[in-house]
Design a protein around this motif. Structure first.
Motif, PDB file in Angstrom:
ATOM      1  N   HIS A  10       0.845  -1.194   0.000  1.00  0.00           N
ATOM      2  CA  HIS A  10       0.000   0.000   0.000  1.00  0.00           C
ATOM      3  C   HIS A  10       0.884   1.249   0.000  1.00  0.00           C
ATOM      4  CE1 HIS A  10      -3.462   2.549   0.766  1.00  0.00           C
ATOM      5  NE2 HIS A  10      -2.657   3.249   1.556  1.00  0.00           N
ATOM      6  N   SER A  12       1.001   4.997   0.708  1.00  0.00           N
ATOM      7  CA  SER A  12       0.192   6.017   1.388  1.00  0.00           C
ATOM      8  C   SER A  12       0.026   7.223   0.484  1.00  0.00           C
ATOM      9  CB  SER A  12       0.873   6.443   2.678  1.00  0.00           C
ATOM     10  OG  SER A  12       1.048   5.323   3.497  1.00  0.00           O
ATOM     11  N   THR A  34      -7.574   5.604  10.492  1.00  0.00           N
ATOM     12  CA  THR A  34      -7.566   4.631   9.393  1.00  0.00           C
ATOM     13  C   THR A  34      -6.137   4.102   9.231  1.00  0.00           C
ATOM     14  OG1 THR A  34      -7.259   6.527   7.920  1.00  0.00           O
ATOM     15  CG2 THR A  34      -9.494   5.674   8.108  1.00  0.00           C
ATOM     16  N   PHE A  35      -5.714   3.260  10.154  1.00  0.00           N
ATOM     17  CA  PHE A  35      -4.315   2.833  10.214  1.00  0.00           C
ATOM     18  C   PHE A  35      -3.845   2.149   8.921  1.00  0.00           C
ATOM     19  CE2 PHE A  35      -1.158  -0.440  11.132  1.00  0.00           C
ATOM     20  CZ  PHE A  35      -0.143   0.337  11.668  1.00  0.00           C
ATOM     21  N   GLY A  36      -4.625   1.243   8.356  1.00  0.00           N
ATOM     22  CA  GLY A  36      -4.244   0.557   7.110  1.00  0.00           C
ATOM     23  C   GLY A  36      -2.949  -0.215   7.257  1.00  0.00           C
ATOM     24  N   SER A  37      -1.935   0.142   6.464  1.00  0.00           N
ATOM     25  CA  SER A  37      -0.610  -0.486   6.599  1.00  0.00           C
ATOM     26  C   SER A  37       0.300   0.374   7.455  1.00  0.00           C
ATOM     27  CB  SER A  37       0.045  -0.665   5.232  1.00  0.00           C
ATOM     28  OG  SER A  37      -0.805  -1.347   4.377  1.00  0.00           O
ATOM     29  N   HIS A  40       0.949   6.438   7.229  1.00  0.00           N
ATOM     30  CA  HIS A  40       0.812   7.754   7.862  1.00  0.00           C
ATOM     31  C   HIS A  40       1.203   7.679   9.336  1.00  0.00           C
ATOM     32  CE1 HIS A  40      -1.828   8.548   4.306  1.00  0.00           C
ATOM     33  NE2 HIS A  40      -1.226   9.727   4.391  1.00  0.00           N
ATOM     34  N   ASP A  58      -8.407   0.787  13.346  1.00  0.00           N
ATOM     35  CA  ASP A  58      -8.822   0.291  12.033  1.00  0.00           C
ATOM     36  C   ASP A  58      -9.876  -0.780  12.300  1.00  0.00           C
ATOM     37  OD1 ASP A  58      -7.237   0.492   9.015  1.00  0.00           O
ATOM     38  OD2 ASP A  58      -8.831  -1.009   9.283  1.00  0.00           O
ATOM     39  N   ASP A  60     -10.280  -3.246  10.272  1.00  0.00           N
ATOM     40  CA  ASP A  60      -9.819  -4.444   9.586  1.00  0.00           C
ATOM     41  C   ASP A  60      -8.782  -5.185  10.437  1.00  0.00           C
ATOM     42  OD1 ASP A  60      -8.328  -6.191   7.807  1.00  0.00           O
ATOM     43  OD2 ASP A  60      -9.401  -5.187   6.195  1.00  0.00           O
ATOM     44  N   SER A  82     -11.422  -1.143  15.915  1.00  0.00           N
ATOM     45  CA  SER A  82     -12.658  -0.372  16.129  1.00  0.00           C
ATOM     46  C   SER A  82     -13.011   0.357  14.843  1.00  0.00           C
ATOM     47  CB  SER A  82     -12.385   0.656  17.239  1.00  0.00           C
ATOM     48  OG  SER A  82     -13.431   1.579  17.347  1.00  0.00           O
ATOM     49  N   THR A  83     -14.250   0.790  14.774  1.00  0.00           N
ATOM     50  CA  THR A  83     -14.612   1.704  13.685  1.00  0.00           C
ATOM     51  C   THR A  83     -14.261   3.117  14.151  1.00  0.00           C
ATOM     52  OG1 THR A  83     -16.817   1.917  14.591  1.00  0.00           O
ATOM     53  CG2 THR A  83     -16.524   0.302  12.851  1.00  0.00           C
ATOM     54  N   PHE A  84     -14.057   4.018  13.197  1.00  0.00           N
ATOM     55  CA  PHE A  84     -13.674   5.368  13.647  1.00  0.00           C
ATOM     56  C   PHE A  84     -14.853   6.140  14.244  1.00  0.00           C
ATOM     57  CE2 PHE A  84     -13.039   5.992   8.814  1.00  0.00           C
ATOM     58  CZ  PHE A  84     -14.306   6.506   8.562  1.00  0.00           C
ATOM     59  N   ASP A 106      -7.858   8.720   6.470  1.00  0.00           N
ATOM     60  CA  ASP A 106      -7.486   8.454   5.080  1.00  0.00           C
ATOM     61  C   ASP A 106      -8.513   7.419   4.613  1.00  0.00           C
ATOM     62  OD1 ASP A 106      -6.144   7.881   2.721  1.00  0.00           O
ATOM     63  OD2 ASP A 106      -4.525   6.755   3.679  1.00  0.00           O
ATOM     64  N   SER A 110      -7.656   0.025   1.587  1.00  0.00           N
ATOM     65  CA  SER A 110      -6.223   0.051   1.275  1.00  0.00           C
ATOM     66  C   SER A 110      -5.935  -0.920   0.127  1.00  0.00           C
ATOM     67  CB  SER A 110      -5.420  -0.359   2.504  1.00  0.00           C
ATOM     68  OG  SER A 110      -5.689  -1.707   2.805  1.00  0.00           O
ATOM     69  N   GLN A 113      -6.290  -4.445   1.139  1.00  0.00           N
ATOM     70  CA  GLN A 113      -7.635  -5.024   1.069  1.00  0.00           C
ATOM     71  C   GLN A 113      -8.042  -5.299  -0.377  1.00  0.00           C
ATOM     72  OE1 GLN A 113      -9.181  -1.655   3.226  1.00  0.00           O
ATOM     73  NE2 GLN A 113      -9.688  -2.877   5.010  1.00  0.00           N
TER      74      GLN A 113
HETATM   75  C1  LIG Z   1      -6.797   4.026   2.600  1.00  0.00           C
HETATM   76  S1  LIG Z   1      -6.543   2.929   3.908  1.00  0.00           S
HETATM   77  C2  LIG Z   1      -5.466   3.790   4.997  1.00  0.00           C
HETATM   78  C3  LIG Z   1      -4.029   3.647   4.659  1.00  0.00           C
HETATM   79  C4  LIG Z   1      -3.090   4.237   5.673  1.00  0.00           C
HETATM   80  N1  LIG Z   1      -3.272   5.658   5.852  1.00  0.00           N
HETATM   81  C5  LIG Z   1      -1.649   3.948   5.314  1.00  0.00           C
HETATM   82  O1  LIG Z   1      -0.876   4.889   5.091  1.00  0.00           O
HETATM   83  O2  LIG Z   1      -1.287   2.759   5.249  1.00  0.00           O
HETATM   84  C6  LIG Z   1      -8.040   2.990   4.773  1.00  0.00           C
HETATM   85  C7  LIG Z   1      -8.098   2.112   6.009  1.00  0.00           C
HETATM   86  O3  LIG Z   1      -9.163   2.597   6.802  1.00  0.00           O
HETATM   87  C8  LIG Z   1      -9.887   1.520   7.323  1.00  0.00           C
HETATM   88  N2  LIG Z   1     -11.254   2.011   7.541  1.00  0.00           N
HETATM   89  C9  LIG Z   1     -12.129   2.448   6.615  1.00  0.00           C
HETATM   90  N3  LIG Z   1     -13.279   2.820   7.193  1.00  0.00           N
HETATM   91  C10 LIG Z   1     -13.091   2.666   8.532  1.00  0.00           C
HETATM   92  C11 LIG Z   1     -13.914   2.919   9.666  1.00  0.00           C
HETATM   93  N4  LIG Z   1     -15.152   3.387   9.542  1.00  0.00           N
HETATM   94  N5  LIG Z   1     -13.394   2.673  10.892  1.00  0.00           N
HETATM   95  C12 LIG Z   1     -12.127   2.194  11.024  1.00  0.00           C
HETATM   96  N6  LIG Z   1     -11.315   1.916   9.980  1.00  0.00           N
HETATM   97  C13 LIG Z   1     -11.792   2.153   8.751  1.00  0.00           C
HETATM   98  C14 LIG Z   1      -9.788   0.445   6.283  1.00  0.00           C
HETATM   99  O4  LIG Z   1      -9.969  -0.818   6.878  1.00  0.00           O
HETATM  100  C15 LIG Z   1      -8.384   0.652   5.743  1.00  0.00           C
HETATM  101  O5  LIG Z   1      -7.454  -0.154   6.415  1.00  0.00           O
END
Ligand SMILES: C[S@@+](CC[C@H](N)C(=O)[O-])C[C@H]1O[C@@H](n2cnc3c(N)ncnc32)[C@H](O)[C@@H]1O
Length: 320
Positions: A10, A12, A34-37, A40, A58, A60, A82-84, A106, A110, A113
């Motif tokens: 991924h 960023s 939105t931690f992802g990988s 950020h 995150d 996921d 958790s969800t944000f 963000d 990702s 995913q």
């Molecule tokens: C675009 S990616 C973020 C990438 C990250 N900023 C990076 O640099 O690696 C979006 C992430 O946000 C998570 N996400 C999306 N909607 C979310 C929510 N409502 N609550 C928590 N996480 C969420 C997704 O599972 C995904 O891992």
């Protein structure tokens, strides 16, 4: 551990720009919703001293596995599954309400995913049609498509995908599922390709439908609306809200939220007042200062085509 099989590629989006927009105070408290990988998050951590803290969430579980590796090595960092829309509760439990110096979102999914065949997010890859960011809760896209009414499918495709061919796609879904369950991403993708004309070589005919179903299954717009509203209580004075969005519906929500809470006053030039003196006049109503919008550079888009639709909007919390 299975994390070694995870594709980490991924890239960023608007990485440096997002960190600059956060205007990091090295001893501050930050939230990555939105931690992802962790792209950020890692850069935020690199700007913090020992006193700084970063809470990442995150929904996921694959992202959480990556975050836990960092958390084991860095006591400034906490990761929560958790969800944000629930971040404000975690912040409250940590007694940090009103003390957060910056919140980064963000949005969307990702590459991790999208490229995972078992998740069903991509119309280009075959796999179970799941599309849940959090596979531990809620219904999958396949489950929903197996029982949704024609009206509901049309509504989802139109509302979240702005899909012109919503009605015809919904009709074909209903007639196909009578003899063949739509349980794989490639079945849905092919079915749409057969009826939606290929007008634009850059846009696959199933793009809008996949986006719409994903947004519905993950309740994405309600999640965003909730976290934006909660951000006002979580942020400290001069704390920053930074949001990167990837489609017009997300961006509109962010834009109107910031606009509705910002005060646009036109003060003649050379008036000897600071922004804060001006904005404090409006403090009961306005809580944010709109800091503007940033877009990815041409260079970034060349390096990473996923960045092409990205928009970063940011705002600063006013004194209350
Ligand atoms: C675009 S990616 C973020 C990438 C990250 N900023 C990076 O640099 O690696 C979006 C992430 O946000 C998570 N996400 C999306 N909607 C979310 C929510 N409502 N609550 C928590 N996480 C969420 C997704 O599972 C995904 O891992």
């Amino acid at each position: 551990m299975c994390i070694f099989h995870i594709n980490y590629d991924h890239k960023s989006v608007l990485l440096e720009e997002a960190i600059q927009a956060l205007n990091i105070n090295s001893t501050g408290v930050y939230v990555d919703g939105t931690f992802g990988s962790g792209g950020h998050s890692k850069l935020i951590l690199s700007k913090l001293t020992k006193q700084g803290r970063l809470l990442a969430v995150d929904r996921d579980l694959s992202a959480i596995k990556i975050g836990k590796i960092i958390a084991e090595q860095d006591s400034r960092f906490t990761i929560i599954h958790s969800t944000f829309s629930k971040i404000h509760k975690h912040i409250e439990n940590m007694r940090l309400t009103g003390s957060v110096d910056g919140i980064l979102l963000d949005l969307g999914v990702s590459t991790l995913q999208l490229n995972d065949d078992n998740r069903g997010f991509s119309f280009m890859r075959d796999g179970p049609l799941d599309m849940r960011m959090d596979v531990s809760s809620g219904q999958s896209a396949a489950e929903w498509l197996s029982k949704a009414s024609l009206e509901d499918i049309v509504w989802v495709l139109k509302t979240f995908g702005e899909e012109r061919f919503a009605k015809i796609i919904a009709k074909v879904i209903i007639s196909t599922r009578r003899y063949k369950p739509i349980v794989r991403s490639i079945i849905l993708s092919k079915l749409i390709c057969d009826i939606v004309p290929y007008r634009n070589v850059y846009k696959h005919p199933a793009t809008k439908s996949f986006l719409a179903i994903r947004m519905y299954i993950n309740n994405e717009l309600e999640e965003i609306a909730q976290v934006l509203e909660d951000s006002l209580g979580m942020l400290s004075t001069r704390g920053r809200l930074v949001v990167i969005s990837f489609n017009s519906l997300e961006d509109r929500l962010v834009k109107y939220f910031i606009r509705d809470h910002s005060c646009v006053v036109s003060i003649p030039p050379k008036i000897p007042l600071t922004d804060y003196q001006i904005f404090s006049q409006y403090k009961s109503k306005y809580k944010l200062k709109d800091m503007g919008k940033l877009m990815p550079s041409k260079k970034e888009i060349e390096r990473n085509t996923c960045a092409r639709s990205a928009r970063l909007r940011y705002a600063e919390k006013l004194m209350i």
